[in-house]
Motif scaffolding. Structure first.
Motif, PDB file in Angstrom:
ATOM      1  N   ASN A  54      35.041  45.478  49.220  1.00 12.51           N
ATOM      2  CA  ASN A  54      35.703  46.853  49.031  1.00 12.51           C
ATOM      3  C   ASN A  54      35.870  47.385  47.622  1.00 12.51           C
ATOM      4  N   VAL A  55      35.937  46.251  46.870  1.00 15.10           N
ATOM      5  CA  VAL A  55      36.125  46.653  45.635  1.00 15.10           C
ATOM      6  C   VAL A  55      35.025  45.828  44.709  1.00 15.10           C
ATOM      7  N   GLU A  56      34.644  46.736  43.721  1.00 13.06           N
ATOM      8  CA  GLU A  56      33.342  46.006  42.774  1.00 13.06           C
ATOM      9  C   GLU A  56      34.315  44.998  41.843  1.00 13.06           C
ATOM     10  N   PRO A  57      33.602  44.064  41.624  1.00 11.38           N
ATOM     11  CA  PRO A  57      34.075  42.724  40.559  1.00 11.38           C
ATOM     12  C   PRO A  57      34.346  43.513  39.152  1.00 11.38           C
ATOM     13  N   TYR A  58      35.612  43.038  38.711  1.00 13.33           N
ATOM     14  CA  TYR A  58      36.057  43.573  37.376  1.00 13.33           C
ATOM     15  C   TYR A  58      36.400  42.540  36.430  1.00 13.33           C
ATOM     16  N   GLN A  59      36.488  42.625  35.326  1.00 12.29           N
ATOM     17  CA  GLN A  59      37.090  41.581  34.396  1.00 12.29           C
ATOM     18  C   GLN A  59      37.856  42.148  33.174  1.00 12.29           C
ATOM     19  N   PHE A  60      38.558  41.514  32.617  1.00  6.59           N
ATOM     20  CA  PHE A  60      39.381  41.691  31.234  1.00  6.59           C
ATOM     21  C   PHE A  60      39.787  40.491  30.752  1.00  6.59           C
ATOM     22  N   PHE A 117      38.886  36.669  32.070  1.00 10.21           N
ATOM     23  CA  PHE A 117      39.216  36.995  33.840  1.00 10.21           C
ATOM     24  C   PHE A 117      37.916  37.430  34.381  1.00 10.21           C
ATOM     25  N   LYS A 118      37.120  36.959  35.240  1.00  4.32           N
ATOM     26  CA  LYS A 118      36.082  37.652  35.844  1.00  4.32           C
ATOM     27  C   LYS A 118      36.481  37.651  37.196  1.00  4.32           C
ATOM     28  N   ALA A 119      37.010  38.723  37.911  1.00  6.64           N
ATOM     29  CA  ALA A 119      37.293  38.530  39.428  1.00  6.64           C
ATOM     30  C   ALA A 119      36.147  38.556  40.303  1.00  6.64           C
ATOM     31  N   SER A 120      36.297  37.467  41.300  1.00  5.69           N
ATOM     32  CA  SER A 120      35.246  37.367  42.305  1.00  5.69           C
ATOM     33  C   SER A 120      35.861  37.300  43.652  1.00  5.69           C
ATOM     34  N   ALA A 121      34.986  36.839  44.762  1.00  6.03           N
ATOM     35  CA  ALA A 121      35.455  37.086  45.963  1.00  6.03           C
ATOM     36  C   ALA A 121      36.505  36.078  46.442  1.00  6.03           C
ATOM     37  N   LYS A 122      36.833  34.916  45.731  1.00  6.80           N
ATOM     38  CA  LYS A 122      37.815  33.950  45.856  1.00  6.80           C
ATOM     39  C   LYS A 122      39.121  34.500  45.450  1.00  6.80           C
ATOM     40  N   ASP A 123      39.031  35.662  44.834  1.00  5.20           N
ATOM     41  CA  ASP A 123      40.466  36.107  44.096  1.00  5.20           C
ATOM     42  C   ASP A 123      41.165  36.818  45.013  1.00  5.20           C
ATOM     43  N   LYS A 138      47.024  46.377  23.718  1.00  2.69           N
ATOM     44  CA  LYS A 138      45.768  47.217  23.821  1.00  2.69           C
ATOM     45  C   LYS A 138      44.557  46.736  23.843  1.00  2.69           C
ATOM     46  N   ALA A 139      44.516  45.507  23.170  1.00  4.78           N
ATOM     47  CA  ALA A 139      43.186  45.078  23.331  1.00  4.78           C
ATOM     48  C   ALA A 139      42.836  44.426  24.542  1.00  4.78           C
ATOM     49  N   MET A 140      43.946  44.116  25.515  1.00  2.00           N
ATOM     50  CA  MET A 140      43.709  43.685  26.830  1.00  2.00           C
ATOM     51  C   MET A 140      43.297  44.923  27.578  1.00  2.00           C
ATOM     52  N   LEU A 141      43.818  46.122  27.233  1.00  2.00           N
ATOM     53  CA  LEU A 141      43.355  47.534  28.123  1.00  2.00           C
ATOM     54  C   LEU A 141      42.145  47.715  27.722  1.00  2.00           C
ATOM     55  N   ASP A 142      41.625  47.650  26.217  1.00  2.00           N
ATOM     56  CA  ASP A 142      40.300  47.978  26.082  1.00  2.00           C
ATOM     57  C   ASP A 142      39.219  47.128  26.625  1.00  2.00           C
ATOM     58  N   SER A 143      39.614  46.070  26.917  1.00  2.00           N
ATOM     59  CA  SER A 143      38.443  45.023  27.531  1.00  2.00           C
ATOM     60  C   SER A 143      38.239  45.411  28.931  1.00  2.00           C
ATOM     61  N   PHE A 144      38.929  46.038  29.754  1.00  6.04           N
ATOM     62  CA  PHE A 144      38.913  46.136  31.089  1.00  6.04           C
ATOM     63  C   PHE A 144      37.666  46.849  31.435  1.00  6.04           C
ATOM     64  N   GLU A 145      37.009  46.278  32.254  1.00  2.61           N
ATOM     65  CA  GLU A 145      35.725  47.182  32.809  1.00  2.61           C
ATOM     66  C   GLU A 145      35.331  46.491  34.266  1.00  2.61           C
ATOM     67  N   GLY A 196      31.933  52.979  43.817  1.00  2.00           N
ATOM     68  CA  GLY A 196      31.875  52.735  45.147  1.00  2.00           C
ATOM     69  C   GLY A 196      32.809  53.686  46.055  1.00  2.00           C
ATOM     70  N   ASN A 197      33.759  52.879  46.806  1.00  2.00           N
ATOM     71  CA  ASN A 197      34.723  53.658  47.706  1.00  2.00           C
ATOM     72  C   ASN A 197      36.117  53.429  46.867  1.00  2.00           C
ATOM     73  N   THR A 198      36.270  53.029  46.095  1.00  2.61           N
ATOM     74  CA  THR A 198      37.518  52.772  45.263  1.00  2.61           C
ATOM     75  C   THR A 198      38.021  53.001  43.969  1.00  2.61           C
ATOM     76  N   VAL A 199      39.151  53.570  43.612  1.00  2.00           N
ATOM     77  CA  VAL A 199      39.502  53.741  42.122  1.00  2.00           C
ATOM     78  C   VAL A 199      40.250  52.382  41.664  1.00  2.00           C
ATOM     79  N   VAL A 200      39.670  52.103  40.739  1.00  2.00           N
ATOM     80  CA  VAL A 200      40.459  50.713  40.124  1.00  2.00           C
ATOM     81  C   VAL A 200      41.213  50.989  38.798  1.00  2.00           C
ATOM     82  N   LEU A 201      42.636  50.701  38.997  1.00  2.00           N
ATOM     83  CA  LEU A 201      43.662  51.046  37.956  1.00  2.00           C
ATOM     84  C   LEU A 201      44.043  49.719  37.282  1.00  2.00           C
ATOM     85  N   PHE A 202      43.853  49.615  35.781  1.00  2.00           N
ATOM     86  CA  PHE A 202      44.390  48.529  35.051  1.00  2.00           C
ATOM     87  C   PHE A 202      45.717  49.010  34.303  1.00  2.00           C
TER      88      PHE A 202
END
Length: 265
Positions: A105-111, A91-97, A257-264, A234-240
């Protein structure tokens, strides 16, 4: 030269026959309550009926869900396999999400996550849609779940809520224990007790530092086991956050745990 007295706002006083007495300058005509009761079954009723009939034939396209809303289907049906492990999807988050991504206000993230999971709807009041791009409190970006394996959510917090330093790194905010003390309730869904924190780890990826957490939370609304990972950009803390009950955790600990490790970010 005489001056006129300033106008005073009308004063309404309850009365048994009329709804109100009006003192001062009133523009509305007072109608006895019995007459009002009779008029309610007249033309106004017809107008309401006509309105409802009109709404019933509004084209379906007018109430179609927006692309950013959750899809109630398995993520494996529309997300690509993970290049690192084809048993997961990416899953790669984008502006449509999300509203925050559209507002920048948030940088794109993925997991990564298993293909059997489903994305679930985030209530508008929790999504930050009403306050972007200047939200003062944390909001939920996305949510996914699988009844047999657990739940995940991405929570974003405005940096200014945690520090006065603009564009601060996560280290500028404080150590892992200080950060989770502020964001712990967003992990558990209710309260956070420092005794629930079992393990912390600091991880460096590229220019960003990530704080990793393992929590045992017997009273949490999200589940009795929680894994969390946070970074600032940026201006945000992102928490997975990945959550599970005892049964889910026992059978799927490695996957979560694999899901957690993949988050960036």
């Amino acid at each position: 030269m005489a001056t006129s007295a300033p106008l005073r706002p009308p004063m309404m006083i309850p009365n048994s026959r009329y709804r109100y007495y009006c003192l001062g300058q009133c523009s509305a005509t007072l109608v006895p309550q019995e007459n009002r009761q009779q008029s309610r079954s007249g033309p106004m009723t017809m107008k309401r009926r006509e309105l409802m009939l009109g709404l019933s034939v509004v084209p379906a396209i007018a109430i179609e869900p927006q692309p950013s809303e959750a899809r109630e289907v398995l993520v494996g049906s529309y997300l690509p396999p993970s290049p690192s492990d084809p048993s997961f999807v990416l899953f790669k988050a984008s502006a449509k999400d999300t509203p925050a991504l559209r507002a920048g206000n948030v940088e794109p993230y993925q997991f990564i996550l298993p293909p059997t999971w489903k994305q679930t709807r985030v209530a508008n009041i929790l999504s930050g849609n009403y306050c972007q791009p200047k939200c003062a409190e944390p909001w939920v970006e996305v949510k996914f779940e699988d009844e047999k394996q657990g739940k995940l959510q991405v929570v974003a917090s405005p940096l200014i809520r945690l520090t006065n330093k603009p564009n601060a790194s996560i280290e500028d905010i404080g150590n892992p224990e200080k950060l989770i003390a502020s964001l712990g309730p967003f992990v558990t869904g209710n309260t956070y007790d420092p005794d629930e924190l079992l393990e912390t780890k600091v991880e460096k990826r590229g220019d960003l530092t990530y704080y990793n957490y393992v929590l045992e939370t017997p009273f949490a609304l999200t589940g009795s086991h929680n894994l969390a990972k946070a970074t600032a950009k940026g201006n945000t803390v992102v928490l997975f956050v990945v959550s599970a009950n005892d049964k889910q955790w026992q059978a799927n600990q490695k996957t979560l745990k694999a899901m957690l490790d993949s988050f960036e970010v």
